[in-house]
Design an enzyme around this catalytic site. Structure first.
Site, short mmCIF file in Angstrom:
data_model
loop_
_atom_site.label_atom_id
_atom_site.label_comp_id
_atom_site.label_asym_id
_atom_site.label_seq_id
_atom_site.Cartn_x
_atom_site.Cartn_y
_atom_site.Cartn_z
N ARG A 96 39.41 41.90 29.14
CA ARG A 96 38.37 40.90 28.95
C ARG A 96 37.55 41.25 27.70
NH1 ARG A 96 34.79 41.59 32.02
NH2 ARG A 96 35.57 43.26 33.33
N TYR B 131 45.04 37.08 28.02
CA TYR B 131 44.80 38.10 29.05
C TYR B 131 44.11 37.50 30.29
CZ TYR B 131 42.73 41.79 31.73
OH TYR B 131 42.36 42.57 32.79
N LYS C 93 37.81 34.70 36.88
CA LYS C 93 36.42 35.06 36.58
C LYS C 93 35.62 33.87 36.04
CE LYS C 93 36.97 39.03 38.24
NZ LYS C 93 37.44 40.24 37.64
N HIS D 199 31.63 39.28 43.06
CA HIS D 199 32.75 40.12 42.61
C HIS D 199 32.99 41.18 43.68
CE1 HIS D 199 34.44 42.87 39.13
NE2 HIS D 199 35.41 42.21 39.75
N SER E 135 34.60 46.36 37.62
CA SER E 135 36.02 46.31 37.29
C SER E 135 36.61 47.72 37.21
CB SER E 135 36.21 45.61 35.95
OG SER E 135 35.64 44.31 36.03
N ALA E 136 37.79 47.87 37.79
CA ALA E 136 38.51 49.16 37.81
C ALA E 136 37.70 50.28 38.47
CB ALA E 136 38.97 49.56 36.40
N CYS E 137 36.96 49.92 39.53
CA CYS E 137 36.18 50.91 40.28
C CYS E 137 36.55 50.96 41.76
CB CYS E 137 34.69 50.67 40.11
SG CYS E 137 34.11 51.05 38.44
N LYS F 78 38.09 48.29 44.07
CA LYS F 78 38.12 47.22 45.06
C LYS F 78 39.51 47.04 45.68
CE LYS F 78 36.40 44.14 42.28
NZ LYS F 78 36.23 45.11 41.18
N THR F 79 40.54 46.94 44.82
CA THR F 79 41.89 46.72 45.35
C THR F 79 42.26 47.86 46.29
OG1 THR F 79 42.52 45.53 43.36
CG2 THR F 79 44.32 46.39 44.72
N ASN F 80 41.93 49.08 45.87
CA ASN F 80 42.28 50.25 46.70
C ASN F 80 41.57 50.22 48.04
OD1 ASN F 80 44.01 52.60 45.34
ND2 ASN F 80 43.03 51.36 43.77
N ASP G 262 39.08 40.98 45.08
CA ASP G 262 38.30 40.86 43.84
C ASP G 262 37.12 39.89 43.93
OD1 ASP G 262 38.20 41.84 41.06
OD2 ASP G 262 38.62 39.78 40.47
N SER H 56 46.83 48.00 32.28
CA SER H 56 48.03 47.25 32.65
C SER H 56 47.87 46.77 34.10
CB SER H 56 49.28 48.10 32.48
OG SER H 56 49.16 49.32 33.17
N ARG H 57 48.48 45.63 34.41
CA ARG H 57 48.22 45.00 35.71
C ARG H 57 49.47 44.41 36.32
NH1 ARG H 57 42.46 44.12 37.25
NH2 ARG H 57 41.33 45.26 35.65
N PHE I 129 40.10 57.21 48.36
CA PHE I 129 41.24 56.43 48.87
C PHE I 129 41.19 56.35 50.40
CE2 PHE I 129 42.32 58.16 44.68
CZ PHE I 129 42.57 56.97 44.01
N GLY I 130 42.24 56.78 51.13
CA GLY I 130 42.28 56.65 52.59
C GLY I 130 41.07 57.28 53.27
N ASN J 177 38.13 57.22 52.39
CA ASN J 177 36.94 56.36 52.36
C ASN J 177 36.71 55.68 53.71
OD1 ASN J 177 36.50 57.05 49.70
ND2 ASN J 177 37.66 55.31 48.87
P1 GTP Z 1 39.43 45.19 39.00
O1 GTP Z 1 40.74 44.56 39.34
O2 GTP Z 1 39.31 45.49 37.52
O3 GTP Z 1 38.25 44.41 39.46
O4 GTP Z 1 39.44 46.69 39.64
P2 GTP Z 1 39.24 47.24 41.14
O5 GTP Z 1 37.78 47.34 41.44
O6 GTP Z 1 40.06 46.46 42.09
O7 GTP Z 1 39.77 48.74 41.00
P3 GTP Z 1 41.11 49.42 41.59
O8 GTP Z 1 41.12 49.47 43.09
O9 GTP Z 1 42.27 48.81 40.93
O10 GTP Z 1 40.92 50.92 41.07
C1 GTP Z 1 40.77 51.24 39.71
C2 GTP Z 1 41.09 52.69 39.48
O11 GTP Z 1 40.24 53.52 40.28
C3 GTP Z 1 42.53 53.06 39.83
O12 GTP Z 1 43.05 53.90 38.85
C4 GTP Z 1 42.40 53.78 41.15
O13 GTP Z 1 43.41 54.71 41.35
C5 GTP Z 1 41.01 54.43 41.05
N1 GTP Z 1 40.37 54.58 42.40
C6 GTP Z 1 40.28 53.63 43.36
N2 GTP Z 1 39.69 54.12 44.48
C7 GTP Z 1 39.39 55.42 44.22
C8 GTP Z 1 38.77 56.45 44.99
O14 GTP Z 1 38.37 56.29 46.13
N3 GTP Z 1 38.62 57.65 44.35
C9 GTP Z 1 39.05 57.87 43.07
N4 GTP Z 1 38.87 59.07 42.56
N5 GTP Z 1 39.66 56.91 42.33
C10 GTP Z 1 39.82 55.69 42.89
C1 SPV Z 2 38.23 42.61 36.27
O1 SPV Z 2 38.21 42.97 35.08
O2 SPV Z 2 37.24 42.71 37.02
C2 SPV Z 2 39.49 42.09 36.84
C3 SPV Z 2 40.56 41.73 35.93
O3 SPV Z 2 39.57 41.89 38.03
S1 SPV Z 2 40.22 40.23 35.10
O4 SPV Z 2 40.95 39.17 35.73
O5 SPV Z 2 40.64 40.38 33.74
O6 SPV Z 2 38.81 39.95 35.18
MN MN Z 3 37.61 42.38 39.07
#
Ligand code: GTP
Ligand code: SPV
Ligand code: MN
Length: 596
Positions: A83, A211, A220, A240, A262-264, A266-268, A291, A380-381, A505-506, A508
């Site tokens: 983004r 992208y 978004k 979000h 983002s990337a903190c 959520k998916t996990n 998300d 990468s996604r 991860f688990g 949590n």
């Molecule tokens: P967006 O799709 O960008 O909104 O991201 P998201 O919030 O869904 O993040 P996602 O679950 O994809 O995790 C992003 C990164 O954080 C990955 O590299 C995961 O491996 C890492 N991560 C997720 N959960 C944990 C956790 O509990 N501990 C640690 N150390 N890393 C984590």
């Molecule tokens: C984010 O960046 O929070 C994502 C990926 O979930 S995107 O669709 O690019 O916003």
């Molecule tokens: Mn997101």
């Protein structure tokens, strides 16, 4: 019947019974001058034809058919991988309505700038008209839109991420209104790239990027920036947040919504598999969304949530059979991978996958280990249907949504912020969300690892002034409301050795269990000025070893550190001037005073 023939006449703009839609498509065609127009019906035949076309021109590369049936690799332009927050605008008539949290341009200037870019940009290309529905097609909480794009990659991704095609068009024709999203990849020139929102006109114009968050306009742009504006005037929330169901051994399921930037994580968290001991007892996590969450008060006063999306656009790096087995199973087939590396036998590969060896990097070059650069792009996604997820909740398609028991805020904080704490009440919880900070990630272009305020993980996504947004959040504390408890978590606290101290991860799940026991009045905590903190003994930590430093930092309260943090939060709220709700400033001052 698909409609990809180049003979389709360019004036084929009148495919809908809705005049407003036909007129808009005609206007856009007159501006962008495509060779052909294709109205997407969402059928399998249409998708197969599009995929074949993209395989033919190299937009998609088929992956190993034995290990990853029906799966594809897309390599984006190397300058188009995330983004672009600095090129994203909210165009309201008054600048104050967009707030200091958004880049602003007047609607007249925004339209003029974008229309100049769109002029003739689809010459030689096909213009796709994509009707889509955000949320279950029969849900009163869902909202529809139409995206016009010249990118078949966008069409294929929108088909996975939204309910796209004929049923959505039927709903749009019934309702008569829809969000208008106009997109072109242009020349993928970073100097001719803008993502513009006109909330009052329910309109999006996006140019120059292919992208995800810039180009899949349902995500978004619509489901957060435009929807947050709509939600404010209609009395709901567009957030979000992931949504998960936590089932306990008694068979009760509590739904939790969690906002992490983002990337903190959520998916996990949404796909969490409980640790062994919990699994044996019957604990289970159900995935509703990973998300975005739309929620509104139900007749009983509780907040009910839907996931407006139909798929996952998830971060690949770090996804492994250990960290997120559900995600790995989900992407085993019928998946589009963007900017991952590949192995010698053409399987997708990314850092943290464990096993396999990359031979070609995300740019398509031979991978050179000696350089020490990652083989897959850090952002990468994968794009994949939620239906393929083994933990997909049976309630995920529920038209009425799921009742939320707890809201969780969290960020990446290497220091200060403990593993978990609970807000005293709704107003305090809104302050906890408003004060959220997190270190930046590769999901947006720019520096990584810089701490910034990211209220409710909505800094890049709130379509209006944050001061008004916080006031809107506070307004839910009304007579008859049965609001969820609010918590804050930090999975990313680091020790003196620079390593994460919490296994994450688990594990949590241990924190989620404590939250639900707090909701039910069964778990203990210590009251501090920043909220209720558990002691290590209040969580089930069986089987995980935390040294003294970890116990102190994950469960401790750093008085001096929080004094400094609250001074900074106070300054942050002041940046919004008199528009910032007094109730939030009072709450900040009350806590600052308690900290002394
Ligand atoms: P967006 O799709 O960008 O909104 O991201 P998201 O919030 O869904 O993040 P996602 O679950 O994809 O995790 C992003 C990164 O954080 C990955 O590299 C995961 O491996 C890492 N991560 C997720 N959960 C944990 C956790 O509990 N501990 C640690 N150390 N890393 C984590
Ligand atoms: C984010 O960046 O929070 C994502 C990926 O979930 S995107 O669709 O690019 O916003
Ligand atoms: Mn997101």
């Amino acid at each position: 019947m698909n409609n990809l023939s180049p003979k389709t006449p360019v004036h084929d703009t009148g495919r809908s019974t809705l005049a407003a839609l036909n007129d808009w498509v005609a206007q856009v065609a007159a501006l962008t001058k495509p060779d052909t127009i294709h109205w997407c019906d969402g059928s399998d035949a249409e998708n197969a034809a599009l995929i074949a076309k993209m395989e033919g021109d190299g937009t998609l590369i088929r992956l190993n058919e034995q290990t990853h049936p029906n799966s594809w690799l897309h390599r984006s332009h190397p300058d188009d991988v995330a983004r672009v927050e600095h090129l994203t605008f909210v165009c309201t008539p008054r600048q104050d309505d967009a707030g200091p949290n958004n880049h602003w341009m007047s609607p007249a200037e925004g339209h003029a700038k974008m229309d100049a870019l769109f002029d003739g940009c689809m010459k030689g290309r096909t213009m796709y008209v994509i009707p889509y529905c955000m949320g279950p097609i029969d849900s009163p909480l869902s909202r529809c839109g139409v995206e016009i794009t010249d990118s078949p990659y966008v069409v294929a991704n929108m088909r996975i991420m939204t309910r796209m095609g004929a049923p959505a068009l039927a709903r749009i024709e019934r309702e008569g209104s829809f969000v208008r999203g106009l997109h072109s990849i242009g020349e993928l020139d970073p100097n001719r790239r803008f993502i513009m929102h006109f909330p009052e006109e329910l309109t999006i114009k996006s140019f120059g990027s292919g992208y995800g968050g810039n180009a899949l306009l349902g995500k978004k742009c619509h489901a957060l920036r435009i929807a947050s504006h709509q939600a404010r005037s209609e009395g709901w929330l567009a957030e979000h947040m992931l949504i998960l169901g936590l089932e306990n051994p008694q068979g009760e399921t509590h739904y939790i919504a969690a906002a992490f930037p983002s990337a903190c994580g959520k998916t996990n968290l949404a796909m969490l598999i409980p640790p062994e001991g919990y699994r044996a007892q019957g604990w289970k996590v159900w995935t509703v969304g990973d998300d975005i969450c739309w929620m509104r008060p139900g007749a009983d006063g509780r907040l009910y949530a839907i996931n407006p999306e139909a798929g996952f656009f998830g971060v690949a790096p770090g996804t492994s059979i250990n960290s997120n087995p559900n995600a790995l199973k989900t992407v085993a087939h019928d998946t589009i991978f963007t900017n991952v590396a590949v192995t010698a036998d053409n399987q997708p590969w990314w850092e943290g996958l464990g096993g396999g060896k990359p031979v070609i990097d995300w740019r398509g070059n031979d991978y050179d280990f000696s350089k020490g650069t990652p083989a897959a792009h850090p952002n990468s996604r994968f794009t994949v249907s939620a239906k393929q997820c083994p933990s997909y909740s049976p309630r995920a398609e529920d038209a009425q949504g799921v009742p939320i028991s707890a809201i969780v805020f969290g960020g990446r904080r290497a220091s200060l912020v403990p593993l978990v704490f609970e807000a005293r009440d709704w107003t305090h919880g809104v302050l906890v969300g408003a004060a959220m900070g997190s270190e930046t990630t590769a999901a947006a272009t720019g520096a990584v690892g810089v701490m910034r305020r990211d209220p409710m993980a909505m800094k890049p996504f709130c379509g209006y002034n944050f001061a008004d947004y916080f006031a809107h959040w506070l307004s839910f504390d009304a007579a008859g409301a049965k609001l969820p408890k609010i918590f804050h978590v930090n999975w990313f606290r680091k020790g003196d050795d620079g390593k994460f101290m919490w296994p994450g991860f688990g594990d949590n799940l241990r924190v989620l269990e404590w939250m639900i026991r707090r909701v039910k009045g069964e778990a203990a905590a210590v009251e501090t000025p920043i909220g209720h903190l558990p002691r290590p003994a209040d969580l089930n930590l069986d089987g995980i070893a935390l040294n003294q430093e970890a116990q102190d930092k994950l469960f401790g309260f750093d008085h001096a550190g929080w004094q400094t943090e609250f001074a900074s939060i106070g300054q942050y709220l002041e940046e919004y001037g008199p528009r910032m709700p007094q109730a939030l400033k009072d709450e900040q001052q009350r806590i600052a005073a308690a900290l002394g």
